[in-house]
Design an enzyme around this catalytic site. Structure first.
Site, PDB file in Angstrom:
ATOM      1  N   TRP A  26       0.829  -1.222   0.000  1.00 33.62           N
ATOM      2  CA  TRP A  26       0.000   0.000   0.000  1.00 33.62           C
ATOM      3  C   TRP A  26       0.861   1.269   0.000  1.00 33.62           C
ATOM      4  O   TRP A  26       0.331   2.368   0.101  1.00 33.62           O
ATOM      5  CB  TRP A  26      -0.966   0.012   1.184  1.00 33.62           C
ATOM      6  CG  TRP A  26      -0.332  -0.393   2.488  1.00 33.62           C
ATOM      7  CD1 TRP A  26       0.278   0.422   3.384  1.00 33.62           C
ATOM      8  CD2 TRP A  26      -0.254  -1.727   3.025  1.00 33.62           C
ATOM      9  NE1 TRP A  26       0.754  -0.302   4.446  1.00 33.62           N
ATOM     10  CE2 TRP A  26       0.428  -1.617   4.264  1.00 33.62           C
ATOM     11  CE3 TRP A  26      -0.699  -2.988   2.596  1.00 33.62           C
ATOM     12  CZ2 TRP A  26       0.674  -2.737   5.067  1.00 33.62           C
ATOM     13  CZ3 TRP A  26      -0.444  -4.088   3.401  1.00 33.62           C
ATOM     14  CH2 TRP A  26       0.231  -3.959   4.610  1.00 33.62           C
TER      15      TRP A  26
ATOM     16  N   GLU B 127      -5.718   0.779   5.531  1.00 31.39           N
ATOM     17  CA  GLU B 127      -5.894   1.244   6.907  1.00 31.39           C
ATOM     18  C   GLU B 127      -6.996   0.472   7.629  1.00 31.39           C
ATOM     19  O   GLU B 127      -6.879   0.172   8.816  1.00 31.39           O
ATOM     20  CB  GLU B 127      -6.188   2.749   6.944  1.00 31.39           C
ATOM     21  CG  GLU B 127      -4.996   3.618   6.557  1.00 31.39           C
ATOM     22  CD  GLU B 127      -3.757   3.379   7.422  1.00 31.39           C
ATOM     23  OE1 GLU B 127      -3.890   2.835   8.523  1.00 31.39           O
ATOM     24  OE2 GLU B 127      -2.659   3.732   6.960  1.00 31.39           O
TER      25      GLU B 127
ATOM     26  N   GLN C 239      -6.173  -3.381  14.198  1.00 32.15           N
ATOM     27  CA  GLN C 239      -6.035  -4.513  15.120  1.00 32.15           C
ATOM     28  C   GLN C 239      -5.494  -5.766  14.433  1.00 32.15           C
ATOM     29  O   GLN C 239      -5.742  -6.891  14.894  1.00 32.15           O
ATOM     30  CB  GLN C 239      -7.386  -4.833  15.773  1.00 32.15           C
ATOM     31  CG  GLN C 239      -7.993  -3.675  16.523  1.00 32.15           C
ATOM     32  CD  GLN C 239      -7.216  -3.338  17.767  1.00 32.15           C
ATOM     33  OE1 GLN C 239      -7.286  -4.023  18.761  1.00 32.15           O
ATOM     34  NE2 GLN C 239      -6.431  -2.269  17.707  1.00 32.15           N
TER      35      GLN C 239
ATOM     36  N   TYR D 131      -8.642   7.598  14.038  1.00 35.66           N
ATOM     37  CA  TYR D 131      -7.378   7.113  13.490  1.00 35.66           C
ATOM     38  C   TYR D 131      -7.413   7.060  11.960  1.00 35.66           C
ATOM     39  O   TYR D 131      -6.522   7.588  11.281  1.00 35.66           O
ATOM     40  CB  TYR D 131      -6.998   5.722  14.033  1.00 35.66           C
ATOM     41  CG  TYR D 131      -5.893   5.129  13.197  1.00 35.66           C
ATOM     42  CD1 TYR D 131      -4.598   5.601  13.321  1.00 35.66           C
ATOM     43  CD2 TYR D 131      -6.170   4.200  12.190  1.00 35.66           C
ATOM     44  CE1 TYR D 131      -3.589   5.152  12.481  1.00 35.66           C
ATOM     45  CE2 TYR D 131      -5.176   3.743  11.351  1.00 35.66           C
ATOM     46  CZ  TYR D 131      -3.893   4.225  11.504  1.00 35.66           C
ATOM     47  OH  TYR D 131      -2.902   3.794  10.665  1.00 35.66           O
TER      48      TYR D 131
ATOM     49  N   ASP E 257      -2.585   5.608  16.686  1.00 32.61           N
ATOM     50  CA  ASP E 257      -2.925   4.203  16.899  1.00 32.61           C
ATOM     51  C   ASP E 257      -2.135   3.685  18.104  1.00 32.61           C
ATOM     52  O   ASP E 257      -1.502   4.464  18.816  1.00 32.61           O
ATOM     53  CB  ASP E 257      -2.614   3.391  15.637  1.00 32.61           C
ATOM     54  CG  ASP E 257      -1.116   3.296  15.405  1.00 32.61           C
ATOM     55  OD1 ASP E 257      -0.369   4.098  15.990  1.00 32.61           O
ATOM     56  OD2 ASP E 257      -0.698   2.396  14.653  1.00 32.61           O
TER      57      ASP E 257
ATOM     58  N   CYS F  85      10.607   0.664  18.395  1.00 36.55           N
ATOM     59  CA  CYS F  85      10.007   0.951  19.709  1.00 36.55           C
ATOM     60  C   CYS F  85       8.897  -0.054  19.990  1.00 36.55           C
ATOM     61  O   CYS F  85       7.740   0.292  20.185  1.00 36.55           O
ATOM     62  CB  CYS F  85       9.479   2.385  19.721  1.00 36.55           C
ATOM     63  SG  CYS F  85       9.132   3.024  21.373  1.00 36.55           S
TER      64      CYS F  85
END
Length: 362
Positions: A36, A49, A54, A132, A150, A204
């Site tokens: 994408w 998206e 989730q 979001y 998010d 992270c």
DNA sequence: AATACGTGGCA
DNA sequence: TTGCCAAGTAT
């Protein structure tokens, strides 16, 4: 202290432009080559998206290719039957996502001539488009400086700014949106938002973050304090409920299979399944035979056990005792109850648990 | 605000 | 094996 003063205080002594530069430079060399990211087609960005809600990137990739091949444009998706759309989503989960997307795309075709609106007001009013997705699509596809907060962004920023608010609480997201609004790059909102998420995915990470190779390590308060492993703060949800019931792969004299469509709302809405007593679990096999015989108007003399199946949802655990049986058919098909051949079975979208039962049956 | 809503991967 | 997720939204 009100929210704005709070954000002001959080951003005190923070080098915004240096942070933007460090983050975006890293993203431009280290970002993953994802399907994408090949162009800025708002429709494709939107689809990605929604799929990514989730859901892991590795899971989404094959679905994205297949979905875009099947529905290459917004109009193509708008014109498709829901049955086909759900089938393309089969196995991805959270099926209301795609039913909402389908409805939203139809609205865009009708009201906006098939062009995804670049207006925050208009886009965010579409079904399934929350804060979001609004920020993600507007920033990535149109370069509009809107926050796209998010789970990744909350994790990254909770560490950068040493914020201990519980990210499981809905209200916490708003605080992070305030912060992102202040620090987002207006030169490249798309790369900025994606970089924040990419950093969360690659560096992270929730466990064992790779602070030693983090491009914004010098901006990170949690790293400076050595508390990155304690962040973000997130309370855990309650334990799922357990539900036990029976299901049956029911064949008729032609060898066709009985399937039924689930209700249009709630769990696994509009997907198909095999006959079961989910809503009124029967105490024993004889009671189950009686129940199925009466409800489906079939003559069913005996059933054979296939096996026991467990399926864990986010909030429920299903324990299904699966059977097979051959019945004398007395009922005609309608829109939600059908006898289908084995070949026809693959036109209908089934929840994963029923796919497992079918595999065991075959 | 809290809960419903899927699935597969990983330590 | 059990727990915790992973680029959220609707109600």
């Amino acid at each position: 202290m009100n929210v704005k003063e709070n954000v002001q205080q959080i951003l005190e002594h923070f080098h915004i432009e240096q942070f933007q530069h460090d983050l975006i430079d890293w993203f431009r060399t280290e970002q993953r080559d994802l399907p994408w990211r090949k162009n800025k087609d708002p429709y494709k960005i939107w689809v990605s998206e929604v799929m990514l809600q989730q859901t892991r990137v590795d899971t989404v990739i094959p679905y994205f290719y297949q979905f875009i091949e099947k529905f290459p444009t917004l109009d193509a998706l708008a014109d498709a039957k829901e049955e086909e759309v759900l089938k393309a989503w089969e196995g991805l989960g959270y099926y209301s996502r795609v039913r909402n997307l389908h409805a939203a795309v139809k609205e865009v075709k009708e009201k906006y001539g098939g062009r995804v609106p670049a207006s925050k007001e208009q886009f965010s009013s579409l079904k399934g488009v929350g804060p979001y997705t609004t920020g993600a699509v507007l920033s990535i596809a149109y370069g509009i400086p809107e926050p796209a907060v998010d789970g990744n962004v909350m994790r990254v920023l909770s560490r950068i700014f040493y914020i201990t608010d519980d990210i499981a609480r809905a209200s916490t997201r708003k605080k992070f949106e305030q912060i992102v609004s202040c620090i987002i790059s207006h030169d490249d909102p798309s790369d900025f938002n994606q970089a924040l998420m990419e950093l969360g995915a690659l560096v992270c990470t929730p466990k064992n973050p790779s602070c030693f190779l983090c491009p914004v390590q010098r901006h990170c308060r949690a790293f400076a304090e050595g508390v990155e492993a304690e962040l973000p703060v997130k309370t855990k949800g309650k334990a799922p409920k357990h539900v036990a019931f029976r299901a049956i792969v029911l064949t008729n004299e032609e060898g066709k299979i009985r399937i039924e469509k689930r209700p249009s709302s709630g769990l696994l809405a509009n997907l198909w399944q095999f006959p079961n007593d989910e809503h009124a679990p029967t105490p024993n096999e004889q009671a189950f035979i009686k129940e199925i015989s009466e409800r489906y108007h079939v003559v069913l003399r005996s059933i054979q056990r296939i096996g026991t199946f467990e399926h864990v949802f986010s909030h429920i655990v299903w324990h299904i005792e699966a059977y097979k049986g051959n019945a004398l058919e007395l009922q005609i098909d309608d829109e939600t109850n059908k006898w289908v051949t084995v070949d026809e079975l693959n036109q209908y979208a089934f929840p994963v648990i029923y796919q497992k039962i079918w595999q065991a049956y075959e």
